[in-house]
Enzyme design. Structure first.
Site, PDB file in Angstrom:
ATOM      1  N   VAL A  92       7.155 -17.636  33.138  1.00  0.00           N
ATOM      2  CA  VAL A  92       6.893 -19.052  32.904  1.00  0.00           C
ATOM      3  C   VAL A  92       5.400 -19.392  32.920  1.00  0.00           C
ATOM      4  O   VAL A  92       5.012 -20.465  32.447  1.00  0.00           O
ATOM      5  CB  VAL A  92       7.651 -19.898  33.951  1.00  0.00           C
ATOM      6  N   TYR A  93       4.546 -18.509  33.422  1.00  0.00           N
ATOM      7  CA  TYR A  93       3.115 -18.819  33.492  1.00  0.00           C
ATOM      8  C   TYR A  93       2.527 -18.883  32.079  1.00  0.00           C
ATOM      9  O   TYR A  93       2.553 -17.906  31.336  1.00  0.00           O
ATOM     10  CB  TYR A  93       2.359 -17.774  34.308  1.00  0.00           C
ATOM     11  N   SER A  94       2.020 -20.043  31.743  1.00  0.00           N
ATOM     12  CA  SER A  94       1.427 -20.291  30.423  1.00  0.00           C
ATOM     13  C   SER A  94       2.400 -19.941  29.303  1.00  0.00           C
ATOM     14  O   SER A  94       1.993 -19.488  28.228  1.00  0.00           O
ATOM     15  CB  SER A  94       0.119 -19.504  30.246  1.00  0.00           C
ATOM     16  N   GLY A  95       3.691 -20.160  29.552  1.00  0.00           N
ATOM     17  CA  GLY A  95       4.687 -19.911  28.532  1.00  0.00           C
ATOM     18  C   GLY A  95       4.750 -18.467  28.056  1.00  0.00           C
ATOM     19  O   GLY A  95       5.114 -18.194  26.913  1.00  0.00           O
ATOM     20  N   GLY A  96       4.391 -17.534  28.939  1.00  0.00           N
ATOM     21  CA  GLY A  96       4.406 -16.116  28.584  1.00  0.00           C
ATOM     22  C   GLY A  96       3.038 -15.531  28.312  1.00  0.00           C
ATOM     23  O   GLY A  96       2.878 -14.294  28.280  1.00  0.00           O
TER      24      GLY A  96
END
Length: 327
Positions: free
Chosen positions: A52-56
């Site tokens: 989930v960090y920065s959408g991948g």
């Protein structure tokens, strides 16, 4: 670098874990690479990320940086929080876990994830289903060890019992919040980890920036998570947190030590903690946390610092049960 063993796994990791939540967000690829090089120079081999960090993007950037030395690194990632608008792009169902691990492996450019965290508790999915999925992934070699973040101690204990009963891979690493103003982990999570020989990597050792020394009476920086992010403002908005932060900053000043380094060293000094997670927006900011490696956090100094904040109440009102004093 004095490496530490992750619980009962035999895996050796640095006493600081580098968190890459800023990769692809506050830190662009060039800045991320500079921070990666800096921690590797010091011998840090432990890296934490999440789908989930920065959408991948965090996984993608870390994967590129680690490509030439993957076997020298211990890498974690996570599953659980929403990755899209579809209702099935979240949670801990077998379906979502199996899809998510493949996506994380592709973004990281690796064939396995060393520690794979369930990132949040899923009330809709039985713990047994989640554990069976993680066990299958371990059998396939796609993850080496299951791990858990943001679960209560009773939930983790339940999962350990299920794993033992059904012969499944158990959680070997937990990731709770832990810092001088948020010490709830001391009540049950850290004792559980010590009793079951689980590794522990803790997040937010700086209390979202509150323990950096920037938040003193009549002072508040123009930027930062506590100013810009409502979640952190709520999390650390209690007056008692501010009082503790001011006391801590004064203690650090008297000791002639950076509050940032001291806060990280305090978290690192708990006997149940394998490694605090440190992160930053740039190398300059990162240096403050890395300086914790140079601090000799004795039990006496740690006790003095701990006295600056309220000790959380014990898990039971029967204090004599904890102390063994029956008379």
């Amino acid at each position: 670098m004095d490496y530490r063993t992750v619980g009962s796994t035999g895996v050796q990791v640095s006493p600081l874990c580098f968190g890459t939540m800023s990769f692809g967000a506050e830190a662009d690829e060039e800045t991320s690479a500079a921070m990666y090089r800096r921690v590797r120079e010091l011998g840090i081999n432990f890296f934490d990320t999440a789908n989930v960090y920065s959408g991948g993007r965090s996984e993608e950037i870390l994967g590129k940086l680690a490509a030439g030395e993957r076997d020298d690194l211990v890498i974690t990632s996570k599953v659980g929080f929403p990755m899209g608008a579809d209702p099935n792009t979240q949670g801990l169902s077998r379906r979502h876990i199996m899809q998510s691990v493949e996506a994380s492996l592709a973004r990281l450019g690796t064939d396995r994830i060393d520690f794979y965290f369930v990132h949040t508790f899923d009330e809709r999915t039985p713990i047994e289903q989640t554990l069976h999925a993680l066990d299958d992934l371990q059998q396939q070699g796609k993850i080496l060890y299951p791990a858990v973040s943001n679960w209560a101690a009773w939930q983790i204990a339940t999962a350990l019992g299920v794993a033992a009963r059904e012969g499944l891979a158990r959680f070997e690493l937990i990731q709770p919040m832990y810092n001088l103003v948020k010490r709830q982990a001391e009540v049950e999570l850290l004792p559980l980890a010590q009793g079951e020989n689980l590794g522990v990597i803790t997040y937010s050792p700086l209390g979202g920036g509150l323990l950096t020394g920037k938040y003193r009476a009549g002072q508040q920086p123009a930027g930062g998570r506590l100013v810009e992010n409502a979640r952190y403002t709520d999390r650390y908005g209690a007056e008692s947190d501010r009082v503790t932060a001011e006391r801590f900053a004064a203690f650090a000043d008297d000791a002639g030590v950076s509050p940032v380094a001291l806060a990280v060293a305090w978290a690192m000094g708990h006997p149940g903690v394998t490694a605090p997670i440190v992160g930053a927006r740039n190398v300059e900011q990162l240096e403050g946390s890395l300086a914790a490696l140079e601090i000799d956090m004795t039990a006496e100094i740690r006790d003095q610092i701990s006295a600056l904040s309220p000790t959380p109440p014990p898990a039971t009102d029967r204090a004599e049960v904890l102390t063994g004093k029956w008379g």
